[in-house]
Design an enzyme around this catalytic site. Structure first.
Site, PDB file in Angstrom:
ATOM      1  N   ASP A 112       0.811  -1.222   0.000  1.00 40.81           N
ATOM      2  CA  ASP A 112       0.000   0.000   0.000  1.00 40.81           C
ATOM      3  C   ASP A 112       0.842   1.268   0.000  1.00 40.81           C
ATOM      4  O   ASP A 112       0.655   2.154  -0.822  1.00 40.81           O
ATOM      5  CB  ASP A 112      -0.997   0.006   1.194  1.00 40.81           C
ATOM      6  CG  ASP A 112      -0.329  -0.224   2.545  1.00 40.81           C
ATOM      7  OD1 ASP A 112       0.890  -0.460   2.593  1.00 40.81           O
ATOM      8  OD2 ASP A 112      -1.040  -0.175   3.564  1.00 40.81           O
ATOM      9  N   ASP A 115       6.694   4.141   3.655  1.00 38.85           N
ATOM     10  CA  ASP A 115       6.805   5.273   4.570  1.00 38.85           C
ATOM     11  C   ASP A 115       8.291   5.372   4.973  1.00 38.85           C
ATOM     12  O   ASP A 115       9.089   5.896   4.204  1.00 38.85           O
ATOM     13  CB  ASP A 115       5.862   4.977   5.747  1.00 38.85           C
ATOM     14  CG  ASP A 115       5.650   6.147   6.678  1.00 38.85           C
ATOM     15  OD1 ASP A 115       5.822   7.293   6.256  1.00 38.85           O
ATOM     16  OD2 ASP A 115       5.291   5.910   7.854  1.00 38.85           O
ATOM     17  N   PHE A 164      -0.672  11.719   7.259  1.00 39.23           N
ATOM     18  CA  PHE A 164      -1.283  10.420   7.508  1.00 39.23           C
ATOM     19  C   PHE A 164      -2.511  10.264   6.607  1.00 39.23           C
ATOM     20  O   PHE A 164      -3.378  11.130   6.579  1.00 39.23           O
ATOM     21  CB  PHE A 164      -1.676  10.255   8.976  1.00 39.23           C
ATOM     22  CG  PHE A 164      -2.069   8.846   9.289  1.00 39.23           C
ATOM     23  CD1 PHE A 164      -1.105   7.890   9.581  1.00 39.23           C
ATOM     24  CD2 PHE A 164      -3.399   8.455   9.242  1.00 39.23           C
ATOM     25  CE1 PHE A 164      -1.457   6.569   9.829  1.00 39.23           C
ATOM     26  CE2 PHE A 164      -3.769   7.133   9.485  1.00 39.23           C
ATOM     27  CZ  PHE A 164      -2.787   6.194   9.782  1.00 39.23           C
ATOM     28  N   VAL A 165      -2.559   9.172   5.848  1.00 38.66           N
ATOM     29  CA  VAL A 165      -3.668   8.956   4.915  1.00 38.66           C
ATOM     30  C   VAL A 165      -4.434   7.684   5.266  1.00 38.66           C
ATOM     31  O   VAL A 165      -3.895   6.788   5.914  1.00 38.66           O
ATOM     32  CB  VAL A 165      -3.170   8.889   3.451  1.00 38.66           C
ATOM     33  CG1 VAL A 165      -2.634  10.236   2.995  1.00 38.66           C
ATOM     34  CG2 VAL A 165      -2.101   7.802   3.259  1.00 38.66           C
ATOM     35  N   ASP A 171      -5.564   1.932   6.774  1.00 44.03           N
ATOM     36  CA  ASP A 171      -6.477   2.053   7.905  1.00 44.03           C
ATOM     37  C   ASP A 171      -6.236   3.284   8.764  1.00 44.03           C
ATOM     38  O   ASP A 171      -5.138   3.825   8.831  1.00 44.03           O
ATOM     39  CB  ASP A 171      -6.358   0.827   8.808  1.00 44.03           C
ATOM     40  CG  ASP A 171      -5.061   0.832   9.608  1.00 44.03           C
ATOM     41  OD1 ASP A 171      -3.985   0.752   8.990  1.00 44.03           O
ATOM     42  OD2 ASP A 171      -5.137   0.949  10.849  1.00 44.03           O
ATOM     43  N   ARG A 177     -10.732   1.076   5.870  1.00 43.98           N
ATOM     44  CA  ARG A 177     -10.009   0.467   4.754  1.00 43.98           C
ATOM     45  C   ARG A 177     -10.917   0.374   3.522  1.00 43.98           C
ATOM     46  O   ARG A 177     -10.453   0.241   2.397  1.00 43.98           O
ATOM     47  CB  ARG A 177      -9.538  -0.944   5.118  1.00 43.98           C
ATOM     48  CG  ARG A 177      -8.485  -0.999   6.223  1.00 43.98           C
ATOM     49  CD  ARG A 177      -7.990  -2.426   6.374  1.00 43.98           C
ATOM     50  NE  ARG A 177      -7.206  -2.637   7.572  1.00 43.98           N
ATOM     51  CZ  ARG A 177      -5.893  -2.435   7.679  1.00 43.98           C
ATOM     52  NH1 ARG A 177      -5.220  -1.988   6.635  1.00 43.98           N
ATOM     53  NH2 ARG A 177      -5.255  -2.677   8.790  1.00 43.98           N
TER      54      ARG A 177
HETATM   55  P1  IMP Z   1       7.266   1.718   6.899  1.00 44.43           P
HETATM   56  O1  IMP Z   1       7.990   0.555   7.464  1.00 44.43           O
HETATM   57  O2  IMP Z   1       7.476   2.962   7.733  1.00 44.43           O
HETATM   58  O3  IMP Z   1       7.562   1.997   5.447  1.00 44.43           O
HETATM   59  O4  IMP Z   1       5.741   1.370   7.124  1.00 44.43           O
HETATM   60  C1  IMP Z   1       4.886   1.077   6.143  1.00 44.43           C
HETATM   61  C2  IMP Z   1       3.574   0.571   6.693  1.00 44.43           C
HETATM   62  O5  IMP Z   1       3.020   1.479   7.650  1.00 44.43           O
HETATM   63  C3  IMP Z   1       2.583   0.498   5.559  1.00 44.43           C
HETATM   64  O6  IMP Z   1       2.581  -0.779   5.007  1.00 44.43           O
HETATM   65  C4  IMP Z   1       1.284   0.870   6.224  1.00 44.43           C
HETATM   66  O7  IMP Z   1       0.665  -0.300   6.700  1.00 44.43           O
HETATM   67  C5  IMP Z   1       1.665   1.732   7.391  1.00 44.43           C
HETATM   68  N1  IMP Z   1       1.514   3.177   7.082  1.00 44.43           N
HETATM   69  C6  IMP Z   1       2.481   4.080   6.837  1.00 44.43           C
HETATM   70  N2  IMP Z   1       1.988   5.304   6.591  1.00 44.43           N
HETATM   71  C7  IMP Z   1       0.644   5.172   6.682  1.00 44.43           C
HETATM   72  C8  IMP Z   1      -0.450   6.102   6.509  1.00 44.43           C
HETATM   73  O8  IMP Z   1      -0.302   7.315   6.223  1.00 44.43           O
HETATM   74  N3  IMP Z   1      -1.694   5.585   6.683  1.00 44.43           N
HETATM   75  C9  IMP Z   1      -1.929   4.277   6.996  1.00 44.43           C
HETATM   76  N4  IMP Z   1      -0.943   3.382   7.138  1.00 44.43           N
HETATM   77  C10 IMP Z   1       0.328   3.824   6.989  1.00 44.43           C
HETATM   78 MG    MG Z   2       1.014  -2.157   4.978  1.00 51.65          MG
END
Ligand code: IMP
Ligand code: MG
Length: 190
Positions: A112, A115, A164-165, A171, A177
């Protein structure tokens, strides 16, 4: 009940929504473009699309409908943050593994959002040890401002600002979702 649950039960999602960042037609047309591109790039091959639950599920189901080449799908789940994406981060953990042997397969990882990149970095390294023929990341959203781990994104839907989206698989405290668009959350609910 939490503030978010309370709001959703009483008034629905509208009071939580700051703005629609990506509307449904824009999402659908970009997903169709990605499907066409992947179909072209993988012509003559049978890729395996690996969806990371639960955030990637809407994207996967729409993307698979736009592929014109034979392919397989499989699912895995990773917990990266404990409960909800806004809780403090821990070591990513595989909570559901694949049913498919990916050795010598062309794997497309469908996620999805990227981040910090830590979750996907961990998953990519783990899958790489299983010796796929190729391993490519297909992400719907990218928040480059937050990146800490350098991950190569082969296919990308949209680059978004550091907000934050939620919606379209992503979610808000495990809710919303199901919304067909991507929205940002009002300050008082963040
Ligand atoms: P990362 O390890 O920081 O890249 O985390 C990624 C995971 O965090 C994604 O797979 C999402 O499940 C969750 N995530 C990160 N940013 C958002 C957001 O803005 N909204 C909802 N879920 C997010
Ligand atoms: Mg995810």
């Amino acid at each position: 009940m939490s503030k978010i649950t309370d709001c959703l039960v009483k008034d629905g999602y509208t009071p939580l929504l700051d703005k629609v960042l990506i509307d449904e037609p824009t999402l659908m047309s970009r997903v169709a473009e990605l499907g066409a591109q992947i179909s072209k790039d993988y012509a003559g091959k049978v890729p395996l699309l690996v969806c990371i639950l639960r955030g990637g599920v809407m994207f996967l189901t729409d993307l698979t409908k736009k592929l014109t080449i034979p392919h397989h799908i499989d699912f895995m789940a990773v917990s990266s943050y404990g409960v909800g994406a806004r809780a403090s981060r821990g070591q990513p953990r595989i909570t559901l593994d694949l049913n498919t042997d990916i050795k010598n397969r062309h794997v497309i990882l469908v996620e999805d959002i990227i981040d910090s990149g830590h979750t996907i970095d961990h998953v990519l390294r783990m899958l790489q040890t299983r010796e796929p023929a190729s391993l490519t990341l297909c992400a719907l959203l990218d928040k480059p401002e937050r990146r800490e781990a350098d991950v190569p994104i082969g296919y990308l839907g949209f680059t978004i600002p550091n907000e934050f989206v939620f919606g379209y698989g992503l979610d808000l405290d495990e809710y919303c979702r199901n919304l067909p668009f991507i929205g940002t959350v009002k300050k008082e609910y963040q």
